[in-house]
Design a protein around this motif. Sequence first.
Motif, PDB file in Angstrom:
ATOM      1  N   VAL A   1      61.780  24.457   3.782  1.00 36.33           N
ATOM      2  CA  VAL A   1      62.461  23.251   3.539  1.00 36.33           C
ATOM      3  C   VAL A   1      61.623  22.649   2.291  1.00 36.33           C
ATOM      4  O   VAL A   1      60.496  22.490   2.418  1.00 36.33           O
ATOM      5  N   ASN A   2      62.414  22.333   1.166  1.00 40.24           N
ATOM      6  CA  ASN A   2      61.985  21.513   0.061  1.00 40.24           C
ATOM      7  C   ASN A   2      60.793  22.313  -0.432  1.00 40.24           C
ATOM      8  O   ASN A   2      59.642  21.723  -0.960  1.00 40.24           O
ATOM      9  N   ASN A   3      60.866  23.698  -0.650  1.00 39.15           N
ATOM     10  CA  ASN A   3      59.799  24.521  -1.279  1.00 39.15           C
ATOM     11  C   ASN A   3      59.945  24.962  -2.801  1.00 39.15           C
ATOM     12  O   ASN A   3      59.287  25.633  -3.192  1.00 39.15           O
ATOM     13  N   VAL A   4      61.073  24.393  -3.221  1.00 36.30           N
ATOM     14  CA  VAL A   4      61.231  25.112  -4.684  1.00 36.30           C
ATOM     15  C   VAL A   4      61.348  23.771  -5.777  1.00 36.30           C
ATOM     16  O   VAL A   4      62.216  22.790  -5.520  1.00 36.30           O
ATOM     17  N   HIS A   5      60.669  23.886  -6.584  1.00 36.82           N
ATOM     18  CA  HIS A   5      60.778  22.767  -7.734  1.00 36.82           C
ATOM     19  C   HIS A   5      60.344  23.087  -8.781  1.00 36.82           C
ATOM     20  O   HIS A   5      59.793  24.207  -9.215  1.00 36.82           O
TER      21      HIS A   5
ATOM     22  N   ILE B   1      59.610  26.391   8.932  1.00 34.92           N
ATOM     23  CA  ILE B   1      60.041  26.148  10.011  1.00 34.92           C
ATOM     24  C   ILE B   1      59.986  27.589  10.689  1.00 34.92           C
ATOM     25  O   ILE B   1      60.658  28.356  10.045  1.00 34.92           O
ATOM     26  N   ILE B   2      58.925  27.848  11.558  1.00 38.90           N
ATOM     27  CA  ILE B   2      58.943  29.237  12.135  1.00 38.90           C
ATOM     28  C   ILE B   2      59.366  29.223  13.268  1.00 38.90           C
ATOM     29  O   ILE B   2      58.908  28.683  14.503  1.00 38.90           O
ATOM     30  N   THR B   3      60.371  30.062  13.652  1.00 40.98           N
ATOM     31  CA  THR B   3      60.905  30.390  15.120  1.00 40.98           C
ATOM     32  C   THR B   3      60.449  31.683  15.478  1.00 40.98           C
ATOM     33  O   THR B   3      60.634  32.699  15.163  1.00 40.98           O
ATOM     34  N   GLY B   4      59.771  31.519  16.510  1.00 40.85           N
ATOM     35  CA  GLY B   4      58.855  32.765  16.959  1.00 40.85           C
ATOM     36  C   GLY B   4      59.419  33.826  18.080  1.00 40.85           C
ATOM     37  O   GLY B   4      58.856  34.517  18.501  1.00 40.85           O
ATOM     38  N   GLY B   5      60.636  33.213  18.406  1.00 42.25           N
ATOM     39  CA  GLY B   5      61.227  34.396  19.333  1.00 42.25           C
ATOM     40  C   GLY B   5      60.607  34.028  20.716  1.00 42.25           C
ATOM     41  O   GLY B   5      60.259  32.951  21.211  1.00 42.25           O
ATOM     42  N   ARG B   6      60.793  34.955  21.466  1.00 44.81           N
ATOM     43  CA  ARG B   6      60.350  34.844  22.966  1.00 44.81           C
ATOM     44  C   ARG B   6      59.012  34.593  23.180  1.00 44.81           C
ATOM     45  O   ARG B   6      58.461  33.975  24.105  1.00 44.81           O
ATOM     46  N   ASN B   7      57.978  35.327  22.544  1.00 42.73           N
ATOM     47  CA  ASN B   7      56.548  35.153  22.852  1.00 42.73           C
ATOM     48  C   ASN B   7      55.777  34.283  21.924  1.00 42.73           C
ATOM     49  O   ASN B   7      54.475  34.166  22.436  1.00 42.73           O
ATOM     50  N   TYR B   8      56.327  33.461  20.952  1.00 41.30           N
ATOM     51  CA  TYR B   8      55.552  32.618  20.297  1.00 41.30           C
ATOM     52  C   TYR B   8      56.226  31.429  20.138  1.00 41.30           C
ATOM     53  O   TYR B   8      57.361  31.150  19.907  1.00 41.30           O
ATOM     54  N   LYS B   9      55.492  30.502  20.403  1.00 43.98           N
ATOM     55  CA  LYS B   9      56.158  28.900  20.157  1.00 43.98           C
ATOM     56  C   LYS B   9      56.677  28.797  18.688  1.00 43.98           C
ATOM     57  O   LYS B   9      56.232  29.204  17.755  1.00 43.98           O
TER      58      LYS B   9
END
Length: 184
Positions: free
Chosen positions: A87-91, A102-110
């Motif tokens: 998010v908001n990483n290109v300027h 934003i990291i979506t870690g799946g079942r084993n990681y928060k």
Amino acid sequence: GTYVIYAYYENGQEIGTTAPYDAGDYIVKAIVDRGSNYEPLTLETELKINQVVPAVDPNEMEVVYTGEAITIELAKELSYEANIEYVNNVHTDAGTYQGKAIITGGRNYKDIEVELTLVIAKAPIEGLTLPGLPLVYDGQPKPLIVSGDVPEGVDLIYTYTDKDGNPIQGAPTDAGIYNVTVTV
């Protein structure tokens, strides 16, 4: 001899006799069989395997303005499989920008958010000169003009002062010594 048989359950369904390793809530049943002289004993307990909180460092990146879009991402690859949304990483323009991964870690990681800081420093303007020519009085204004390639979008503001440092309006018309300041 005594035999113990383990069974593991998740969401009310038996998942096998091998201990689980994925994060989640489980029921463990142990059936103890001590032979024909004893009643079998069934023991039951809850097992909770927590998600790992991943260690991901914030990232800061400094670059000099080039006119091209600059992208900031995580500094290191993750050691596990995850979905990453930036998010908001290109300027493009000079300035300081805050973004995030934003990291979506799946079942084993928060799931976590990681701060990203992008600093685009102003680029130096090079190759411009202001000629200091002796000019001959003729009663007309004598502006000095910067020579060289002025980058597109750059405004030049000329300020003239007399030999005592007093500002004058516009380019000088009278004979004398003047200072010219060009502000970019």
